[in-house]
Design a protein around this motif. Structure first.
Motif, PDB file in Angstrom:
ATOM      1  N   GLU A  19       0.882  -1.177   0.000  1.00  0.00           N
ATOM      2  CA  GLU A  19       0.000   0.000   0.000  1.00  0.00           C
ATOM      3  C   GLU A  19       0.915   1.220   0.000  1.00  0.00           C
ATOM      4  O   GLU A  19       1.620   1.454   0.984  1.00  0.00           O
ATOM      5  CB  GLU A  19      -0.893   0.040   1.251  1.00  0.00           C
ATOM      6  CG  GLU A  19      -1.818  -1.151   1.410  1.00  0.00           C
ATOM      7  CD  GLU A  19      -2.858  -0.983   2.534  1.00  0.00           C
ATOM      8  OE1 GLU A  19      -2.795   0.029   3.281  1.00  0.00           O
ATOM      9  OE2 GLU A  19      -3.721  -1.867   2.665  1.00  0.00           O
ATOM     10  N   GLU A  64       1.640   5.195   0.329  1.00  0.00           N
ATOM     11  CA  GLU A  64       0.931   6.250   1.051  1.00  0.00           C
ATOM     12  C   GLU A  64       1.789   7.507   1.217  1.00  0.00           C
ATOM     13  O   GLU A  64       3.015   7.438   1.290  1.00  0.00           O
ATOM     14  CB  GLU A  64       0.525   5.744   2.451  1.00  0.00           C
ATOM     15  CG  GLU A  64      -0.130   4.364   2.392  1.00  0.00           C
ATOM     16  CD  GLU A  64      -1.133   4.058   3.480  1.00  0.00           C
ATOM     17  OE1 GLU A  64      -1.280   4.873   4.414  1.00  0.00           O
ATOM     18  OE2 GLU A  64      -1.777   2.991   3.381  1.00  0.00           O
ATOM     19  N   ASP A 111       2.633   1.103   3.556  1.00  0.00           N
ATOM     20  CA  ASP A 111       1.929   0.497   4.690  1.00  0.00           C
ATOM     21  C   ASP A 111       1.780  -0.986   4.356  1.00  0.00           C
ATOM     22  O   ASP A 111       0.725  -1.445   3.923  1.00  0.00           O
ATOM     23  CB  ASP A 111       0.562   1.184   4.849  1.00  0.00           C
ATOM     24  CG  ASP A 111      -0.334   0.499   5.871  1.00  0.00           C
ATOM     25  OD1 ASP A 111       0.191  -0.206   6.747  1.00  0.00           O
ATOM     26  OD2 ASP A 111      -1.566   0.682   5.775  1.00  0.00           O
ATOM     27  N   LYS A 145      -0.523  -5.187  10.629  1.00  0.00           N
ATOM     28  CA  LYS A 145      -0.072  -3.881  10.159  1.00  0.00           C
ATOM     29  C   LYS A 145       1.250  -3.432  10.770  1.00  0.00           C
ATOM     30  O   LYS A 145       1.874  -2.503  10.253  1.00  0.00           O
ATOM     31  CB  LYS A 145      -1.136  -2.835  10.514  1.00  0.00           C
ATOM     32  CG  LYS A 145      -2.434  -2.927   9.697  1.00  0.00           C
ATOM     33  CD  LYS A 145      -2.220  -2.481   8.249  1.00  0.00           C
ATOM     34  CE  LYS A 145      -3.521  -2.170   7.526  1.00  0.00           C
ATOM     35  NZ  LYS A 145      -3.253  -1.645   6.151  1.00  0.00           N
TER      36      LYS A 145
END
Ligand SMILES: [Mg+2]
Ligand SMILES: [Mg+2]
Ligand SMILES: [Mg+2]
Lengths: 217, 217
Positions: A66, A68, A97, A118
């Motif tokens: 991801e 970002e 991420d 995460k």
């Protein structure tokens, strides 16, 4: 306010990340578009910089990228107003991420926390610090990501559901923001899996780009 | 290894907390007894010490107390073995894992992260640092909590599902542990709501006790 936070990785003590802040990404994972920011934490122990490798955590069989835009806090504050928000921002960072999607899917199904999915070691690759003046239009900048030279994510920060000033204000209502803290503002559509040996490249406008390789842990 | 970490609140950069580590507490909230540790993060910005007040976060209508034994890491490490685990522990801390139960219930129902429910400002009241030698039986020590002088939680660390060495080892498989990091080891049964003006007292064996008042934010 600290305006040069090249050392944000050492100074900062939290990473507050925002989930589903781009409509098309929320929908691609079968989620609803949120009516308020979805916040989660990554520990600062998850930072890596170019040269270090992204390690697939033990037991993970679906590691997703991801890309970002990260915001680096320069001036501490609580209950910051939207009007004041940008005065607390020292600069920016390009970030990944990285997400153990299978861990997250299990957590979502069981109503359990996302922290392992995460926050595992190497889950937050970052660029070096970007001075505020170098990113003149944070609300309208291209964010892209390639895996093995094939483009996977190609978005623009103008598609954020919640703006940077709104996020700073909302987050600081609950979590006091401190110097060097980072806010990850969510990812555009196109997330997907990476495997051992894959090479991820990502960039923010024409300001910064980086490369990270994926390996087993 | 650092053995005196009186300043763990300033040095440490993460709090890793364990959910449902006491059978009777898992059951009292209608949850299953876990087969592996449930981990979540609280930011270090959530620490407060005696004299400061616990503030009910904006929009929360069910703030719960959870009394817990905290472990303070003195020696950094990744993939620490159970056999080596206690060599990484510098000492202990008595802590409250204050929880916005309504926020958490909503998160659980929607499959969303627990971070807001668990990490808001003032959600981690702590005692001063307890030297390792002062707590000779961390695996068999009374943990109690009173609200307005009425006893609410009265447990013993011997009832943990996952032991301290197991937790240090398991957590360090995913999150590298650093000096001053704290692990919250879960709460015994008897959690419940507190309101504005309530006074919480809690203690660990005959080693330490503290008092915190609850107020609106
Ligand atoms: Mg979480
Ligand atoms: Mg993300
Ligand atoms: Mg707890």
């Amino acid at each position: 306010m600290a305006t040069n936070l090249k050392n944000f990785m050492q100074v900062g003590r939290k990473i507050v990340a925002v989930g589903r802040n781009y409509r098309a990404h929320a929908l691609e994972l079968g989620n609803q578009v949120p009516t308020k920011p979805i916040l989660f934490l990554k520990p600062t122990s998850s930072y890596i910089t170019e040269g270090e490798k992204i390690k697939i955590p033990v037991g993970c069989s679906s590691l997703h990228h991801e890309v970002e835009l990260g915001i680096v806090i320069g001036k501490p504050g609580s209950r910051i107003s939207e009007q004041e928000a940008m005065n607390h921002v020292a600069g920016y960072v390009l970030a990944l991420d990285m997400t153990a999607r299978d861990f997250q899917d299990e957590a979502k199904k069981k109503g359990q926390p996302w922290s392992l999915a995460k926050g595992f070691d190497t889950s937050c690759p970052v660029s070096s610090f970007i001075e505020k003046k170098s990113l003149t239009a944070p609300e309208n900048t291209r964010l892209w990501l390639k895996v093995n030279d094939a483009i996977k994510q190609d978005g623009n920060t103008k598609d954020m559901i919640f703006s940077i000033p709104f996020l700073v204000s909302y987050i600081s209502t609950y979590f006091k923001l401190e110097e060097g803290d980072v806010i990850l503002t969510g990812t555009p559509e196109g997330v997907g899996p990476v495997c051992e040996g894959d090479v991820i490249q990502a960039g923010l406008g024409d300001i910064v780009s980086f490369t990270f390789q994926v390996e087993k842990s």
